[in-house]
Design a protein around this motif. Structure first.
Motif, short mmCIF file in Angstrom:
data_model
loop_
_atom_site.label_atom_id
_atom_site.label_comp_id
_atom_site.label_asym_id
_atom_site.label_seq_id
_atom_site.Cartn_x
_atom_site.Cartn_y
_atom_site.Cartn_z
N SER A 126 0.81 -1.21 0.00
CA SER A 126 0.00 0.00 0.00
C SER A 126 0.85 1.27 0.00
CB SER A 126 -0.97 0.01 1.19
OG SER A 126 -0.27 -0.05 2.39
N VAL A 127 2.11 1.18 0.37
CA VAL A 127 3.01 2.33 0.37
C VAL A 127 4.11 2.16 -0.67
CG1 VAL A 127 4.76 3.51 1.77
CG2 VAL A 127 2.56 2.93 2.77
N ARG A 128 4.51 0.94 -0.87
CA ARG A 128 5.66 0.63 -1.72
C ARG A 128 5.50 1.11 -3.15
NH1 ARG A 128 8.57 -5.09 -0.70
NH2 ARG A 128 7.68 -4.71 1.33
N TRP A 129 4.29 1.18 -3.64
CA TRP A 129 4.07 1.61 -5.02
C TRP A 129 4.51 3.06 -5.24
CZ3 TRP A 129 1.11 5.80 -6.15
CH2 TRP A 129 0.29 6.29 -5.14
N GLY A 130 4.56 3.85 -4.20
CA GLY A 130 4.95 5.25 -4.33
C GLY A 130 6.44 5.49 -4.25
N PHE A 131 7.24 4.42 -4.24
CA PHE A 131 8.69 4.53 -4.13
C PHE A 131 9.37 3.73 -5.23
CE2 PHE A 131 7.30 5.57 0.11
CZ PHE A 131 8.23 6.49 0.58
N GLU A 132 10.52 4.20 -5.65
CA GLU A 132 11.40 3.43 -6.53
C GLU A 132 12.27 2.56 -5.63
OE1 GLU A 132 11.78 3.26 -9.84
OE2 GLU A 132 10.18 4.72 -10.21
N PRO A 133 12.29 1.25 -5.87
CA PRO A 133 13.11 0.38 -5.00
C PRO A 133 14.61 0.63 -5.22
CG PRO A 133 12.11 -0.88 -6.77
CD PRO A 133 11.57 0.51 -6.88
N PRO A 134 15.41 0.23 -4.27
CA PRO A 134 16.87 0.42 -4.41
C PRO A 134 17.42 -0.36 -5.60
CG PRO A 134 16.29 -0.23 -2.17
CD PRO A 134 15.05 -0.36 -2.99
N THR A 135 18.39 0.24 -6.27
CA THR A 135 19.08 -0.42 -7.38
C THR A 135 20.57 -0.18 -7.20
OG1 THR A 135 19.01 1.53 -8.80
CG2 THR A 135 17.15 0.00 -8.96
N SER A 136 21.35 -0.64 -8.14
CA SER A 136 22.80 -0.42 -8.04
C SER A 136 23.17 1.05 -8.24
CB SER A 136 23.53 -1.29 -9.07
OG SER A 136 23.08 -0.97 -10.37
N THR A 137 22.35 1.80 -8.98
CA THR A 137 22.65 3.22 -9.20
C THR A 137 22.19 4.11 -8.04
OG1 THR A 137 20.60 3.50 -10.45
CG2 THR A 137 22.62 3.03 -11.71
N GLN A 142 13.47 5.70 -3.15
CA GLN A 142 13.25 7.09 -3.55
C GLN A 142 11.77 7.29 -3.85
OE1 GLN A 142 15.91 7.86 -6.81
NE2 GLN A 142 17.62 8.25 -5.44
N ALA A 143 11.23 8.38 -3.30
CA ALA A 143 9.81 8.67 -3.48
C ALA A 143 9.51 9.08 -4.92
CB ALA A 143 9.38 9.78 -2.53
N LYS A 144 8.47 8.49 -5.51
CA LYS A 144 8.03 8.88 -6.84
C LYS A 144 7.18 10.15 -6.77
CE LYS A 144 7.49 4.15 -8.58
NZ LYS A 144 6.50 3.17 -9.04
N PHE A 145 6.40 10.26 -5.70
CA PHE A 145 5.46 11.37 -5.55
C PHE A 145 5.68 12.04 -4.20
CE2 PHE A 145 3.49 7.76 -7.75
CZ PHE A 145 3.42 8.28 -9.03
N PRO A 146 6.57 13.03 -4.13
CA PRO A 146 6.82 13.70 -2.84
C PRO A 146 5.56 14.40 -2.31
CG PRO A 146 8.50 14.26 -4.45
CD PRO A 146 7.43 13.53 -5.17
N LEU A 147 5.40 14.38 -1.02
CA LEU A 147 4.27 15.00 -0.34
C LEU A 147 4.79 16.19 0.46
CD1 LEU A 147 1.25 14.83 0.60
CD2 LEU A 147 2.10 13.46 2.51
N ILE A 148 4.20 17.35 0.25
CA ILE A 148 4.63 18.55 0.96
C ILE A 148 3.77 18.71 2.20
CG2 ILE A 148 4.86 21.05 0.82
CD1 ILE A 148 5.35 20.66 -2.21
N LEU A 149 4.46 18.82 3.36
CA LEU A 149 3.79 18.94 4.65
C LEU A 149 4.01 20.33 5.25
CD1 LEU A 149 4.71 15.56 6.38
CD2 LEU A 149 2.60 16.13 5.20
N THR A 150 3.08 20.73 6.09
CA THR A 150 3.26 21.96 6.85
C THR A 150 4.37 21.75 7.87
OG1 THR A 150 1.68 21.36 8.56
CG2 THR A 150 0.82 22.55 6.63
N GLU A 151 4.85 22.82 8.45
CA GLU A 151 5.95 22.72 9.41
C GLU A 151 5.58 21.86 10.61
OE1 GLU A 151 8.91 25.65 11.89
OE2 GLU A 151 7.88 26.43 10.13
#
Length: 181
Positions: A126-137, A142-151
């Motif tokens: 349910s969360v993993r789809w929003g991230f690129e899995p680790p690779t050799s590069t 890494q987040a595919k869709f960053p979420l902007i939060l308030t302070e």
């Protein structure tokens, strides 16, 4: 002035420092043991080589590193590497990498930490789809869709991740959240 000696203050500071170093060394030893489970030679195991380098950077004694390596080769430990998914404050996505010897205990402890600090346990995928899995590069999630939060929400998320990092089994925590500027 009872209780205000110079040594007393030094002793308390040293206890806190030693406690933090001990927790860090424990995490590093677990990472070394888990990495060495498949190939104990760092020349042929880049993950183990990286874990040993991190331990040396943290000034972990060589005896502790050797003990962690021998622990893996003795095959007494049944360490499991797990990836947990969760939602943090503001709906931020969390991927939590864990190395543990007791899955059931760790799941309950992580669920409790999440519930106490504004997080929610998420089912696998349910969360993993929003991230690129680790690779050799890029060796990190890494987040595919960053979420902007308030302070405020971002600070709550930072508090949650800090508490998760304090757990001895947690190796890494990744999130898709960014601070609104």
């Amino acid at each position: 002035m009872a209780g205000h000696s110079h040594w007393s203050g030094i002793k308390r500071k040293k206890e806190l420092t030693d406690q933090k170093r001990g927790a860090l060394f424990s995490k590093l030893a677990t990472a070394i043991t888990a990495a060495a489970a498949f190939e104990p030679d760092p020349h042929f195991n880049p993950r183990l080589r990286s874990a040993i380098e991190k331990a040396r950077e943290a000034q972990m004694p060589a005896d502790n590193i050797e003990r962690a390596l021998s622990h893996a080769t003795e095959n007494n430990t049944q360490l499991q590497e797990l990836i947990f998914e969760a939602y943090g404050p503001g709906g931020s996505a969390l991927i939590i990498e864990i190395t543990t010897d007791n899955r059931n205990r760790t799941v309950q402890q992580i669920k409790t930490i999440l519930a106490d600090h504004g997080g929610k346990w998420a089912e696998v995928g349910s969360v993993r789809w929003g991230f690129e899995p680790p690779t050799s590069t890029h060796p990190y999630w890494q987040a595919k869709f960053p979420l902007i939060l308030t302070e405020t929400l971002f600070q709550n998320l930072c508090d949650l991740t800090e508490i998760l990092y304090e757990h001895v089994d947690v190796q890494e925590v990744y999130t898709n959240a960014l601070l609104h500027s």
